[in-house]
Design an enzyme around this catalytic site. Structure first.
Site, PDB file in Angstrom:
ATOM      1  CE  LYS A  48      -4.171  -1.931   2.144  1.00 42.42           C
ATOM      2  NZ  LYS A  48      -5.239  -1.715   3.059  1.00 42.42           N
TER       3      LYS A  48
ATOM      4  CB  ALA B 286       0.140   2.510  15.350  1.00 37.86           C
ATOM      5  N   GLY B 287      -0.430   0.423  12.585  1.00 42.55           N
ATOM      6  CA  GLY B 287       0.139   0.044  11.186  1.00 42.55           C
ATOM      7  C   GLY B 287      -0.545   0.836  10.161  1.00 42.55           C
TER       8      GLY B 287
HETATM    9  P1  NDP Z   1       0.951  -3.655   9.433  1.00 41.81           P
HETATM   10  O1  NDP Z   1       1.804  -4.918   9.133  1.00 41.81           O
HETATM   11  O2  NDP Z   1       1.200  -2.402   8.851  1.00 41.81           O
HETATM   12  O3  NDP Z   1       0.601  -3.367  10.934  1.00 41.81           O
HETATM   13  C1  NDP Z   1       0.488  -4.568  11.970  1.00 41.81           C
HETATM   14  C2  NDP Z   1       0.074  -3.917  13.171  1.00 41.81           C
HETATM   15  O4  NDP Z   1      -0.422  -5.047  14.017  1.00 41.81           O
HETATM   16  C3  NDP Z   1       1.164  -3.170  14.105  1.00 41.81           C
HETATM   17  O5  NDP Z   1       0.565  -2.108  14.977  1.00 41.81           O
HETATM   18  C4  NDP Z   1       1.770  -4.333  14.810  1.00 41.81           C
HETATM   19  O6  NDP Z   1       2.354  -3.867  16.035  1.00 41.81           O
HETATM   20  C5  NDP Z   1       0.723  -5.127  15.309  1.00 41.81           C
HETATM   21  N1  NDP Z   1       0.841  -6.530  15.484  1.00 41.81           N
HETATM   22  C6  NDP Z   1       1.087  -7.445  14.953  1.00 41.81           C
HETATM   23  N2  NDP Z   1       1.253  -8.623  15.625  1.00 41.81           N
HETATM   24  C7  NDP Z   1       0.788  -8.239  16.739  1.00 41.81           C
HETATM   25  C8  NDP Z   1       0.854  -8.965  18.193  1.00 41.81           C
HETATM   26  N3  NDP Z   1       0.960 -10.548  18.082  1.00 41.81           N
HETATM   27  N4  NDP Z   1       0.403  -8.419  19.252  1.00 41.81           N
HETATM   28  C9  NDP Z   1       0.049  -7.005  19.212  1.00 41.81           C
HETATM   29  N5  NDP Z   1       0.163  -6.327  17.973  1.00 41.81           N
HETATM   30  C10 NDP Z   1       0.614  -6.675  16.940  1.00 41.81           C
HETATM   31  O7  NDP Z   1      -0.684  -4.302   9.054  1.00 41.81           O
HETATM   32  P2  NDP Z   1      -2.038  -3.546   8.609  1.00 41.81           P
HETATM   33  O8  NDP Z   1      -2.024  -2.340   9.430  1.00 41.81           O
HETATM   34  O9  NDP Z   1      -1.931  -2.984   7.049  1.00 41.81           O
HETATM   35  O10 NDP Z   1      -2.969  -4.508   8.825  1.00 41.81           O
HETATM   36  C11 NDP Z   1      -3.384  -5.147   9.967  1.00 41.81           C
HETATM   37  C12 NDP Z   1      -4.546  -6.026   9.970  1.00 41.81           C
HETATM   38  O11 NDP Z   1      -5.788  -5.198   9.275  1.00 41.81           O
HETATM   39  C13 NDP Z   1      -4.260  -7.152   8.995  1.00 41.81           C
HETATM   40  O12 NDP Z   1      -4.555  -8.240   9.698  1.00 41.81           O
HETATM   41  C14 NDP Z   1      -5.220  -6.780   7.931  1.00 41.81           C
HETATM   42  O13 NDP Z   1      -5.924  -8.132   7.368  1.00 41.81           O
HETATM   43  C15 NDP Z   1      -6.419  -6.063   8.520  1.00 41.81           C
HETATM   44  N6  NDP Z   1      -6.995  -5.032   7.395  1.00 41.81           N
HETATM   45  C16 NDP Z   1      -8.538  -5.465   7.138  1.00 41.81           C
HETATM   46  C17 NDP Z   1      -9.101  -4.706   6.362  1.00 41.81           C
HETATM   47  C18 NDP Z   1     -10.507  -4.952   5.990  1.00 41.81           C
HETATM   48  O14 NDP Z   1     -10.941  -4.391   4.851  1.00 41.81           O
HETATM   49  N7  NDP Z   1     -11.225  -5.382   6.769  1.00 41.81           N
HETATM   50  C19 NDP Z   1      -8.333  -3.375   5.456  1.00 41.81           C
HETATM   51  C20 NDP Z   1      -6.982  -3.340   6.092  1.00 41.81           C
HETATM   52  C21 NDP Z   1      -6.290  -3.942   6.822  1.00 41.81           C
HETATM   53  P3  NDP Z   1       4.010  -3.073  15.920  1.00 41.81           P
HETATM   54  O15 NDP Z   1       3.716  -1.618  15.343  1.00 41.81           O
HETATM   55  O16 NDP Z   1       4.221  -3.220  17.270  1.00 41.81           O
HETATM   56  O17 NDP Z   1       4.515  -4.119  15.106  1.00 41.81           O
END
Ligand code: NDP
Length: 289
Positions: A70, A133-134
């Protein structure tokens, strides 16, 4: 083999085989008696720009972009919408006849539509906890703030990323941002407990994909709370299970997925599809909530 008079679209990601976007867009097109060609395209990890160049040559009309491209999607565009610029990420690309590309981000609009229309939740004056915060959180945080909640707390496993998100909120949240209580918290139950309950707790992390629980206190949830997991298709995730056990209503991200697709569809076709029957059809193929 697609014919040139049928507009071509694709969803780009890695992995991509699981994507439901082709069937969603085909269902929308059918509502208007239109024919589209919509495929999945697996993009090599370093190959996003090369795939876009190929697609230009193949006369694609548009593309949806998913994890992990993205941010790359912004860099190939000549014009970037305000909502994509603020999110730092795009999920909708439009290929223009002059060879240039427009980038947009429909995730925030999709979430707000799902929450307010499909799930009937009022966001104005609400108390919201955004976990994560991703990229997904970045796409939704400004639209959430624009709905004028009373409180918007961001917590994340890596707190510095939550702090950057709240800084973005304060900088770009518009004139009413001063009236919203915005704060950053680490993702741990001890520091979140003192905040009491929330009307809405949104899990925007990918923790549920691996079946991981989040360290949230039970006191976040009450019977008035909606717990919303952006992940869909996994049934009751540990996050949703904990919220339900505390009396909260639960929802997954299927509605957001379909609503962001509807927003992309209207960017491309200037037509607003009916999302309800598409959500119902997809829901029937997923584990129950
Ligand atoms: P990113 O990889 O950008 O961010 C991942 C986030 O998850 C970060 O905040 C990360 O924390 C956190 N994280 C990952 N694993 C853990 C864990 N075990 N415990 C706590 N925090 C965790 O991913 P995205 O933000 O792009 O996507 C996140 C989710 O949202 C995905 O599962 C995706 O499928 C879903 N999504 C759904 C959509 C929909 O239309 N329904 C649209 C967009 C996304 P840290 O910063 O500490 O690494």
């Amino acid at each position: 083999m697609p014919t040139l008079d049928i507009p071509r679209y694709a969803v780009l990601g890695n992995p991509i085989a699981h994507s439901r976007s082709p069937e969603i867009h085909q269902a929308f097109a059918k509502q208007f008696g239109r024919r589209i060609d919509y495929s999945r395209r697996l993009v090599p990890m370093q190959g996003f720009a090369a795939v876009i160049a190929e697609m230009r040559g193949e006369h694609f009309a548009g593309a949806n972009v998913t994890v992990p491209f993205k941010e790359d999607a912004i860099s190939v565009a000549a014009r970037v919408s305000e909502r994509a610029r603020h999110a730092g990420a795009a999920n909708t690309l439009t290929f223009r006849e002059d060879g240039t590309i427009d980038a947009d981000n429909t995730d925030g609009a999709g979430l707000i539509k799902d929450l307010t229309i499909n799930l009937g939740r009022a966001l104005e004056g609400a108390s919201i906890l955004l976990v994560g915060a991703g990229g997904a959180a970045r796409g939704v945080v400004l639209p959430l703030a624009a709905s004028r909640p009373a409180r918007l707390i961001v917590c994340n496993r890596s707190p510095e990323k939550a702090a950057a998100l709240v800084a973005l909120l304060r900088e770009r949240g518009g004139p009413g941002i001063d009236r919203i209580e915005c704060a950053v918290r680490p993702l741990d139950s001890n520091s979140l407990r003192e905040l009491g309950e929330f009307d809405l707790v949104i899990n925007s992390t990918s923790a549920s994909l691996g079946g991981d629980a989040l360290d949230l206190p039970v006191s976040c949830f009450s019977k008035r709370t909606l717990a919303y997991d952006m992940v869909y298709g996994n049934g009751i995730t540990p996050f949703l299970g904990a919220a339900r056990a505390a009396g909260a209503a639960v929802a997954d991200g299927l509605g957001m997925l379909v609503e962001q697709a509807a927003e992309s569809f209207s960017v491309w076709h200037a037509l607003r599809p009916d999302t309800a029957p598409v959500i119902t059809t997809l829901r029937a193929s997923l584990p129950p909530l």
